[in-house]
Design a protein around this motif. Structure first.
Motif, PDB file in Angstrom:
ATOM      1  N   VAL A 126     -14.500 -12.757 126.458  1.00  0.00           N
ATOM      2  CA  VAL A 126     -14.024 -12.790 127.841  1.00  0.00           C
ATOM      3  C   VAL A 126     -14.058 -11.357 128.345  1.00  0.00           C
ATOM      4  O   VAL A 126     -13.374 -10.480 127.806  1.00  0.00           O
ATOM      5  N   ARG A 128     -13.870  -8.695 131.650  1.00  0.00           N
ATOM      6  CA  ARG A 128     -13.533  -8.443 133.047  1.00  0.00           C
ATOM      7  C   ARG A 128     -14.206  -7.139 133.461  1.00  0.00           C
ATOM      8  O   ARG A 128     -13.953  -6.090 132.870  1.00  0.00           O
ATOM      9  N   ILE A 142      -4.974 -14.312 127.340  1.00  0.00           N
ATOM     10  CA  ILE A 142      -5.992 -14.194 126.294  1.00  0.00           C
ATOM     11  C   ILE A 142      -5.340 -13.935 124.941  1.00  0.00           C
ATOM     12  O   ILE A 142      -5.820 -14.426 123.898  1.00  0.00           O
ATOM     13  N   PHE A 154     -11.202 -10.196 124.178  1.00  0.00           N
ATOM     14  CA  PHE A 154     -11.099  -9.792 125.583  1.00  0.00           C
ATOM     15  C   PHE A 154     -11.384  -8.299 125.704  1.00  0.00           C
ATOM     16  O   PHE A 154     -10.944  -7.503 124.863  1.00  0.00           O
ATOM     17  N   VAL A 179     -17.284 -15.248 130.886  1.00  0.00           N
ATOM     18  CA  VAL A 179     -17.068 -15.806 129.550  1.00  0.00           C
ATOM     19  C   VAL A 179     -18.434 -16.028 128.920  1.00  0.00           C
ATOM     20  O   VAL A 179     -19.322 -16.625 129.535  1.00  0.00           O
ATOM     21  N   GLU A 191      -8.875 -17.028 137.597  1.00  0.00           N
ATOM     22  CA  GLU A 191      -8.429 -16.551 136.293  1.00  0.00           C
ATOM     23  C   GLU A 191      -7.331 -17.431 135.707  1.00  0.00           C
ATOM     24  O   GLU A 191      -6.674 -17.048 134.754  1.00  0.00           O
ATOM     25  N   LEU A 196     -10.385 -20.925 132.852  1.00  0.00           N
ATOM     26  CA  LEU A 196     -10.772 -20.212 131.632  1.00  0.00           C
ATOM     27  C   LEU A 196     -11.147 -21.186 130.518  1.00  0.00           C
ATOM     28  O   LEU A 196     -12.169 -21.020 129.838  1.00  0.00           O
TER      29      LEU A 196
END
Length: 508
Positions: A126, A128, A142, A154, A179, A191, A196
């Motif tokens: 995952v 960002r 997460i 993450f 993802v 989010e 997710l």
């Protein structure tokens, strides 16, 4: 200025112990030995050895005195306290216990998420794409996923510093969430937990199964977004990595081979005999189907249902218990809180589903053990089935000998083993429960999706899905806002100020 060598050694020793403790705390929090944690612990150990080596004589001499022994006891006691605190910190990080007091359990992972994440056998990243930031709701979520399965990771990547990574994942904007697993990429627009978990499903499931919706008889359409449409169903199924497709049996002359599950959602007119034969042939070949059949209609599917030992009632289920008032409904909207023991209804006990205008669906012959039929949905004991309801009747009441007393069965699931293949059928005496107006209310949507999961042999997806938070905002008119302002900013502080001045004047 004279430097006390003992004080220097003591300071170095304390610094070494502090570095070791800092490295241990970082290790327990991050749950991995990072280079920084390793550097802290090695540097601390080196400083402790240097401190002991430089002042070894003084240390031995100090141990022989009474004050030295007392200091040693205090030091060991302090070390014991530090070790206990470190152990508690370690256990607290590894075995987290959270208490969620919100009505919708917003901070508790849903059954669906627990099943999906716990069963992962692939690494899931995952990412960002944004500037580095501190802890937030996404990072905390997460971490909960990671407690279920270490394959979830993450990271935050600054696309301006690492444009090559942003290009690799086709990132289009700052703050985008991606993802990824085994080369498959899913871009998220939200989010929240549902988005997710659905993204994880899409990147880890190899094959997208097809759910086909029959049309041509006035069925509810997956492309219709109005209250009676099924666009919400389509969106929910696509979120779980199913493909959806509308089919017309007259045009295709058979059930298309790519259909994993066939859904007949509320036909208003009858099927042609040839269409009924197509559905029968499909099921006899190991197919899976869900029939949502509303009352006061005759789809001409009785022969098909009879071959599965299922009886469709020519009636309307009425619930006079008053439970429907909880959702603002009357007797024609039976509320179900009791369920048969079956995979489709797993986790629904003590949950509510409701069916606006439904008919009964039950086992035709209770003595026939060859056809495995499970009745799924039961109304209250204060309900009854009104047989041959006349829509012109102004007052409807129970008639002994003509109507059937509750509890009533509104749905059934059946399974057959045919030539080594498992054929499955779910029949529910209502289609409106899954329409856009009701799909997201209570657990109606979970019931529909669980039925599709069972039919598609995806029992691992059967679960209770996360609910959206209730809207608790209060909207005030201009007059109410002005009243609230004067009361909170002027009146209440004025009363306190006046009371204080009165007391001061009295005691002056």
């Amino acid at each position: 200025m004279k430097i006390d060598r003992i004080e220097v050694c003591r300071t170095i020793g304390f610094l070494g112990a502090a570095l070791i403790l800092a490295g241990w705390v970082r290790y327990t929090v991050q749950e991995t030995m990072t280079p920084v944690s390793k550097w802290f612990m090695i540097s601390g150990a080196v400083l402790l050895v240097l401190a002991l080596g430089a002042g070894i004589r003084e240390v031995i001499a100090a141990f022989r005195t009474r004050s030295g022994r007392l200091s040693t006891n205090a030091a060991f006691l302090g070390l014991g306290v530090i070790l206990i605190l470190g152990l508690l910190n370690f256990l607290g990080v590894r075995h987290v216990k959270r208490f969620d007091w919100t009505e919708e359990k917003l901070y508790t992972l849903s059954d669906q998420t627990k099943k999906v994440v716990s069963g992962l056998n692939k690494d899931v990243r995952v990412i960002r794409f944004d500037k580095p930031q501190g802890r937030d709701a996404l990072r905390d979520r997460i971490e909960e996923y990671r407690r279920l399965n270490r394959r979830v990771s993450f990271e935050t990547v600054d696309p301006q510093e690492r444009p090559d990574v942003a290009k690799q994942f086709a990132v289009r904007r700052m703050g985008e969430l991606v993802v990824s697993s085994s080369g498959r990429i899913e871009h998220l627009d939200a989010e929240d937990e549902q988005a997710l978990t659905n993204a994880i499903l899409k990147v880890t499931r190899e094959v997208a199964k097809v759910v086909c919706f029959v049309e041509g008889h006035g069925e509810k359409s997956i492309s219709a977004s109005e209250a009676t449409g099924f666009s919400g169903v389509e969106k929910a199924l696509q979120g779980e990595n199913y493909k959806t497709q509308a089919i017309n049996l007259v045009e295709s002359k058979q059930v298309p081979a790519e259909c994993t599950v066939v859904v007949v959602a509320g036909p208003r007119t009858s099927f042609f005999p040839q269409e009924t034969e197509m559905l029968t042939h499909y099921l006899d070949g190991g197919g899976k189907a869900m029939l949502l059949l509303d009352p006061q209609t005759d789809p001409k599917l009785d022969a098909l249902l009879a071959s599965w030992n299922i009886a469709l009632g020519n009636n309307v289920a009425l619930d006079v218990s008053g439970m429907g008032q909880m959702i603002g409904a009357g007797p024609a909207v039976p509320l179900v809180v009791h369920y048969g023991e079956h995979a489709v209804t797993q986790g629904l006990e003590r949950q509510m589903t409701f069916f606006p205008l439904a008919r009964t669906v039950k086992t035709a012959d209770q003595k026939n053990a060859e056809e495995r039929v499970t009745e799924l949905l039961f109304t209250s004991a204060q309900s009854y089935a009104k047989n041959n309801l006349n829509p012109k009747e102004k007052e409807v009441r129970f008639e002994e000998g003509r109507d059937d007393k509750g509890p009533l069965s509104l749905g059934a699931a059946a399974q057959k083993s045919l030539e080594g293949k498992s054929a499955r059928l779910v029949v529910i005496g209502n289609s409106t429960f899954a329409a856009n107006a009701y799909f997201g209310v209570q657990r109606n949507g979970d019931l529909f999706q669980n039925a599709v999961n069972w039919l598609a042999l995806d029992e691992d997806l059967i679960s209770i899905r996360p609910k959206a938070p209730a809207n608790r905002r209060v909207t005030l008119s201009v007059a109410q806002q002005n009243m609230f302002f004067w009361f909170s900013v002027v009146v209440m502080p004025g009363i306190v100020l006046f009371s204080g001045l009165a007391l001061w004047w009295k005691r002056r």
